[in-house]
Design an enzyme around this catalytic site. Structure first.
Site, PDB file in Angstrom:
ATOM      1  CB  SER A 128      13.652   5.337  -2.865  1.00  0.00           C
ATOM      2  OG  SER A 128      12.443   4.990  -2.215  1.00  0.00           O
ATOM      3  N   GLY A 146      14.360   1.139  -3.846  1.00  0.00           N
ATOM      4  CA  GLY A 146      13.736  -0.172  -3.952  1.00  0.00           C
ATOM      5  C   GLY A 146      14.254  -1.206  -2.981  1.00  0.00           C
ATOM      6  CG  ASN A 186      11.012  -0.385  -0.898  1.00  0.00           C
ATOM      7  OD1 ASN A 186      10.151   0.198  -1.549  1.00  0.00           O
ATOM      8  ND2 ASN A 186      12.232   0.093  -0.756  1.00  0.00           N
ATOM      9  CG  ASP A 201       6.398   8.982  -6.066  1.00  0.00           C
ATOM     10  OD1 ASP A 201       6.233   9.874  -5.210  1.00  0.00           O
ATOM     11  OD2 ASP A 201       7.497   8.420  -6.249  1.00  0.00           O
ATOM     12  CG  HIS A 215       9.988   8.567  -3.556  1.00  0.00           C
ATOM     13  ND1 HIS A 215       9.219   7.867  -4.464  1.00  0.00           N
ATOM     14  CD2 HIS A 215      10.806   7.656  -2.975  1.00  0.00           C
ATOM     15  CE1 HIS A 215       9.563   6.593  -4.438  1.00  0.00           C
ATOM     16  NE2 HIS A 215      10.518   6.434  -3.534  1.00  0.00           N
TER      17      HIS A 215
END
Length: 202
Positions: free
Chosen positions: A33, A67, A96, A177, A180
């Site tokens: 991502s 992801g 991840n 979040d 990002h």
């Protein structure tokens, strides 16, 4: 005389740039991502900015998926190499794995396989490093962070840049979040990877 003129015309056509010039080379961005443009417009993401910087001589394909883990990337890689036939591939995977606490040894083995498959296809390889927050524990974080540099030395790759260098400790550069980067941070991400990319596209 007509035959001579026709022959000369044929020779000229064979040696004009339009007849023999190759098309643009291909650079494949293969990540998660952080490279897929999560939460922002795709044209604002750093791979799109890289396309503008490289110009028409290169075609940048962003095959990143939000992801994605190193295991998922390894599964997808053969089809991606076959479809795009990249001259250069940038591997930006591992974040991840780390955030999920997956074994570093497994992530390393997956990256090794991706490096070797990419090289076997004829592509030049660049690794882009990611890092974990310090609250993941000293031993695990140290092994994870060292993985990218160790692999670069093992395979004689350019030194892997830290994608989030210069913004990792700046909350305002991230979306809600706090994982990002925002659109305004993408030029910095490009600046971070450009020294390595410039070597690979020579």
């Amino acid at each position: 005389m007509a035959r001579i003129v026709l022959f000369l015309g044929l020779l000229i056509s064979l040696y004009t740039p339009t007849a023999w010039a190759d098309g643009p080379k291909t650079l494949l961005v293969y990540g998660d991502s952080l490279s897929a443009g999560y939460g922002i417009r795709l044209e604002a993401a750093w791979p799109s900015l890289l396309q503008k910087k490289l110009g028409p001589g290169w075609r940048v394909i962003n095959a990143s998926q939000s992801g994605e883990t190193t295991a998922g990337g390894l599964t997808r890689l053969p089809a991606a190499l076959k479809a795009h036939k990249p001259d250069v591939i940038l591997l930006e995977l591992g974040a991840n794995d780390g955030l999920r606490g997956l074994p570093v040894a497994a992530a390393r083995a997956n990256l090794v396989s991706m490096i070797e498959q990419s090289r076997a296809s004829g592509a030049r390889v660049g690794l882009i490093a990611v890092r974990l927050p310090p609250n993941f524990g000293g031993s695990f974080t140290a092994k994870f962070d060292a993985m990218f540099g160790d692999l670069a030395k093992q395979y004689k790759l350019p030194a892997p840049p830290f994608l989030l260098d210069g913004i990792a400790d700046q909350p305002a550069q991230f979306q809600a979040d706090q994982l990002h980067p925002i659109a305004a941070a993408q030029p910095r991400l490009l600046d971070n990877v450009w020294p390595m990319v410039s070597k690979l596209v020579k």
